[in-house]
Design a protein around this motif. Structure first.
Motif, PDB file in Angstrom:
ATOM      1  N   GLU A 123       2.736   6.602  30.796  1.00 29.35           N
ATOM      2  CA  GLU A 123       2.779   5.907  29.503  1.00 29.35           C
ATOM      3  C   GLU A 123       3.878   4.850  29.493  1.00 29.35           C
ATOM      4  O   GLU A 123       3.671   3.743  28.985  1.00 29.35           O
ATOM      5  CB  GLU A 123       2.974   6.907  28.372  1.00 29.35           C
ATOM      6  CG  GLU A 123       1.721   7.716  28.082  1.00 29.35           C
ATOM      7  CD  GLU A 123       1.903   8.707  26.958  1.00 29.35           C
ATOM      8  OE1 GLU A 123       1.073   8.675  26.026  1.00 29.35           O
ATOM      9  OE2 GLU A 123       2.860   9.498  26.991  1.00 29.35           O
ATOM     10  N   ALA A 124       5.021   5.155  30.075  1.00 30.74           N
ATOM     11  CA  ALA A 124       6.128   4.192  30.135  1.00 30.74           C
ATOM     12  C   ALA A 124       5.753   2.955  30.948  1.00 30.74           C
ATOM     13  O   ALA A 124       6.306   1.879  30.734  1.00 30.74           O
ATOM     14  CB  ALA A 124       7.376   4.857  30.717  1.00 30.74           C
ATOM     15  N   ALA A 125       4.798   3.099  31.868  1.00 30.93           N
ATOM     16  CA  ALA A 125       4.356   1.976  32.692  1.00 30.93           C
ATOM     17  C   ALA A 125       3.158   1.253  32.079  1.00 30.93           C
ATOM     18  O   ALA A 125       2.593   0.360  32.704  1.00 30.93           O
ATOM     19  CB  ALA A 125       4.003   2.464  34.093  1.00 30.93           C
ATOM     20  N   GLY A 126       2.760   1.640  30.851  1.00 28.51           N
ATOM     21  CA  GLY A 126       1.685   0.926  30.166  1.00 28.51           C
ATOM     22  C   GLY A 126       0.312   1.555  30.274  1.00 28.51           C
ATOM     23  O   GLY A 126      -0.695   0.884  30.061  1.00 28.51           O
ATOM     24  N   PHE A 127       0.265   2.850  30.581  1.00 28.08           N
ATOM     25  CA  PHE A 127      -1.001   3.583  30.660  1.00 28.08           C
ATOM     26  C   PHE A 127      -0.981   4.726  29.644  1.00 28.08           C
ATOM     27  O   PHE A 127      -0.679   5.858  29.991  1.00 28.08           O
ATOM     28  CB  PHE A 127      -1.219   4.148  32.067  1.00 28.08           C
ATOM     29  CG  PHE A 127      -1.367   3.106  33.135  1.00 28.08           C
ATOM     30  CD1 PHE A 127      -2.564   2.433  33.304  1.00 28.08           C
ATOM     31  CD2 PHE A 127      -0.309   2.817  33.985  1.00 28.08           C
ATOM     32  CE1 PHE A 127      -2.698   1.477  34.303  1.00 28.08           C
ATOM     33  CE2 PHE A 127      -0.437   1.861  34.986  1.00 28.08           C
ATOM     34  CZ  PHE A 127      -1.636   1.187  35.137  1.00 28.08           C
ATOM     35  N   PRO A 128      -1.325   4.450  28.381  1.00 28.40           N
ATOM     36  CA  PRO A 128      -1.308   5.502  27.365  1.00 28.40           C
ATOM     37  C   PRO A 128      -2.383   6.568  27.623  1.00 28.40           C
ATOM     38  O   PRO A 128      -3.433   6.285  28.211  1.00 28.40           O
ATOM     39  CB  PRO A 128      -1.603   4.768  26.061  1.00 28.40           C
ATOM     40  CG  PRO A 128      -1.467   3.324  26.349  1.00 28.40           C
ATOM     41  CD  PRO A 128      -1.633   3.142  27.823  1.00 28.40           C
ATOM     42  N   VAL A 129      -2.108   7.757  27.145  1.00 27.07           N
ATOM     43  CA  VAL A 129      -3.057   8.869  27.228  1.00 27.07           C
ATOM     44  C   VAL A 129      -4.256   8.571  26.327  1.00 27.07           C
ATOM     45  O   VAL A 129      -4.104   8.036  25.221  1.00 27.07           O
ATOM     46  CB  VAL A 129      -2.377  10.201  26.799  1.00 27.07           C
ATOM     47  CG1 VAL A 129      -3.398  11.319  26.636  1.00 27.07           C
ATOM     48  CG2 VAL A 129      -1.302  10.584  27.812  1.00 27.07           C
ATOM     49  N   LEU A 130      -5.445   8.929  26.811  1.00 25.97           N
ATOM     50  CA  LEU A 130      -6.669   8.861  26.011  1.00 25.97           C
ATOM     51  C   LEU A 130      -6.940  10.276  25.509  1.00 25.97           C
ATOM     52  O   LEU A 130      -7.435  11.121  26.267  1.00 25.97           O
ATOM     53  CB  LEU A 130      -7.849   8.369  26.856  1.00 25.97           C
ATOM     54  CG  LEU A 130      -7.880   6.901  27.206  1.00 25.97           C
ATOM     55  CD1 LEU A 130      -9.035   6.610  28.168  1.00 25.97           C
ATOM     56  CD2 LEU A 130      -8.019   6.047  25.968  1.00 25.97           C
ATOM     57  N   PRO A 131      -6.599  10.571  24.268  1.00 23.99           N
ATOM     58  CA  PRO A 131      -6.735  11.939  23.764  1.00 23.99           C
ATOM     59  C   PRO A 131      -8.170  12.453  23.856  1.00 23.99           C
ATOM     60  O   PRO A 131      -9.112  11.772  23.468  1.00 23.99           O
ATOM     61  CB  PRO A 131      -6.303  11.838  22.294  1.00 23.99           C
ATOM     62  CG  PRO A 131      -5.547  10.559  22.191  1.00 23.99           C
ATOM     63  CD  PRO A 131      -6.098   9.651  23.250  1.00 23.99           C
ATOM     64  N   GLY A 132      -8.311  13.648  24.419  1.00 22.35           N
ATOM     65  CA  GLY A 132      -9.608  14.301  24.487  1.00 22.35           C
ATOM     66  C   GLY A 132     -10.551  13.762  25.533  1.00 22.35           C
ATOM     67  O   GLY A 132     -11.675  14.252  25.680  1.00 22.35           O
ATOM     68  N   THR A 133     -10.129  12.775  26.298  1.00 21.96           N
ATOM     69  CA  THR A 133     -11.006  12.185  27.321  1.00 21.96           C
ATOM     70  C   THR A 133     -11.001  13.058  28.567  1.00 21.96           C
ATOM     71  O   THR A 133      -9.962  13.587  28.970  1.00 21.96           O
ATOM     72  CB  THR A 133     -10.561  10.754  27.660  1.00 21.96           C
ATOM     73  OG1 THR A 133     -10.605   9.973  26.460  1.00 21.96           O
ATOM     74  CG2 THR A 133     -11.442  10.118  28.710  1.00 21.96           C
ATOM     75  N   VAL A 134     -12.171  13.178  29.170  1.00 22.41           N
ATOM     76  CA  VAL A 134     -12.346  13.950  30.400  1.00 22.41           C
ATOM     77  C   VAL A 134     -12.997  13.032  31.434  1.00 22.41           C
ATOM     78  O   VAL A 134     -14.007  12.389  31.138  1.00 22.41           O
ATOM     79  CB  VAL A 134     -13.247  15.184  30.155  1.00 22.41           C
ATOM     80  CG1 VAL A 134     -13.557  15.907  31.461  1.00 22.41           C
ATOM     81  CG2 VAL A 134     -12.604  16.128  29.146  1.00 22.41           C
ATOM     82  N   LEU A 135     -12.412  12.960  32.621  1.00 23.07           N
ATOM     83  CA  LEU A 135     -13.058  12.261  33.727  1.00 23.07           C
ATOM     84  C   LEU A 135     -13.902  13.269  34.484  1.00 23.07           C
ATOM     85  O   LEU A 135     -13.451  14.374  34.777  1.00 23.07           O
ATOM     86  CB  LEU A 135     -12.032  11.659  34.688  1.00 23.07           C
ATOM     87  CG  LEU A 135     -11.207  10.486  34.214  1.00 23.07           C
ATOM     88  CD1 LEU A 135     -10.324   9.970  35.349  1.00 23.07           C
ATOM     89  CD2 LEU A 135     -12.073   9.378  33.670  1.00 23.07           C
ATOM     90  N   VAL A 136     -15.134  12.875  34.790  1.00 24.05           N
ATOM     91  CA  VAL A 136     -16.014  13.722  35.588  1.00 24.05           C
ATOM     92  C   VAL A 136     -16.151  13.052  36.942  1.00 24.05           C
ATOM     93  O   VAL A 136     -16.780  12.005  37.078  1.00 24.05           O
ATOM     94  CB  VAL A 136     -17.383  13.927  34.916  1.00 24.05           C
ATOM     95  CG1 VAL A 136     -18.231  14.884  35.757  1.00 24.05           C
ATOM     96  CG2 VAL A 136     -17.210  14.470  33.502  1.00 24.05           C
TER      97      VAL A 136
END
Length: 187
Positions: A123-136
């Motif tokens: 997140e500090a590097a500019g990649f915020p968390v996507l809440p509830g997202t799942v990668l398959v």
């Protein structure tokens, strides 16, 4: 220190050996390298004497979601030499990766998973968390999802499209069919 970039196939022997050693120390037993179908690029942070301080791979593929096709990139195998940890090497390299992807007109978004405790770093590097997202990941026949039992993963992303808020909304809380194959099952 300086950041250098190579197509993974063009990585010179000396740096390639160092990257393999760093990855083997971080992930014992893992096979080195990435699926060529994902057009892997290596980003390295080198010290003044040419030592690899940190490395990562950028992987690329199209993702179909919400009726659109997105040109996605992911960060993989992010590692810092153990003797240099805590000095900002990884942060500098991840920030350079984000800047490179943001400037690439062939990339709509950067999307990848990480262990939950690493989320603040990304997140500090500019990649915020996507809440509830799942990668398959994996393949459609042999999927591997970030919400599989025993995983404690989160998905992070940066959007470089003309309408990033719209696209972030499409990915938030979604099951994203990444399917990078069996070599890079989750990037």
């Amino acid at each position: 220190m300086r950041v250098v970039r190579y197509a993974e196939a063009d990585l010179p022997a000396g740096p390639a050996r160092q990257v393999a050693e760093l990855e083997a120390a971080a992930w014992p037993g893992a096979e080195p390298g990435h699926d060529p179908a994902l057009a892997p690029r290596a980003l390295l942070l080198l010290t003044a004497d040419g030592t690899v301080a940190a490395s990562l791979a950028l992987l690329f593929k199209e993702i179909r979601l919400a009726g659109r096709t997105y040109r996605a990139a992911g960060l993989s195998a992010v590692v810092t030499r153990s003797t240099l940890r805590g000095r900002g090497c990884g942060a500098r390299l991840v920030a350079a990766a984000r800047a490179e992807l943001a400037a690439d007109p062939a990339v709509d978004l950067a999307l990848f998973s990480c262990d939950r405790p690493l989320a603040p770093f990304y997140e500090a590097a500019g990649f915020p968390v996507l809440p509830g997202t799942v990668l398959v990941g994996g393949t459609p026949g042999q999927p591997l999802a970030t919400d599989a039992p025993g995983f404690d993963k989160v998905v992070v992303a940066a959007f470089f499209t003309d309408e990033p808020a719209r696209d972030r909304a499409a990915f938030t809380g979604a099951r994203v069919p990444l399917y990078p194959g069996n070599t890079d099952r989750l990037w």
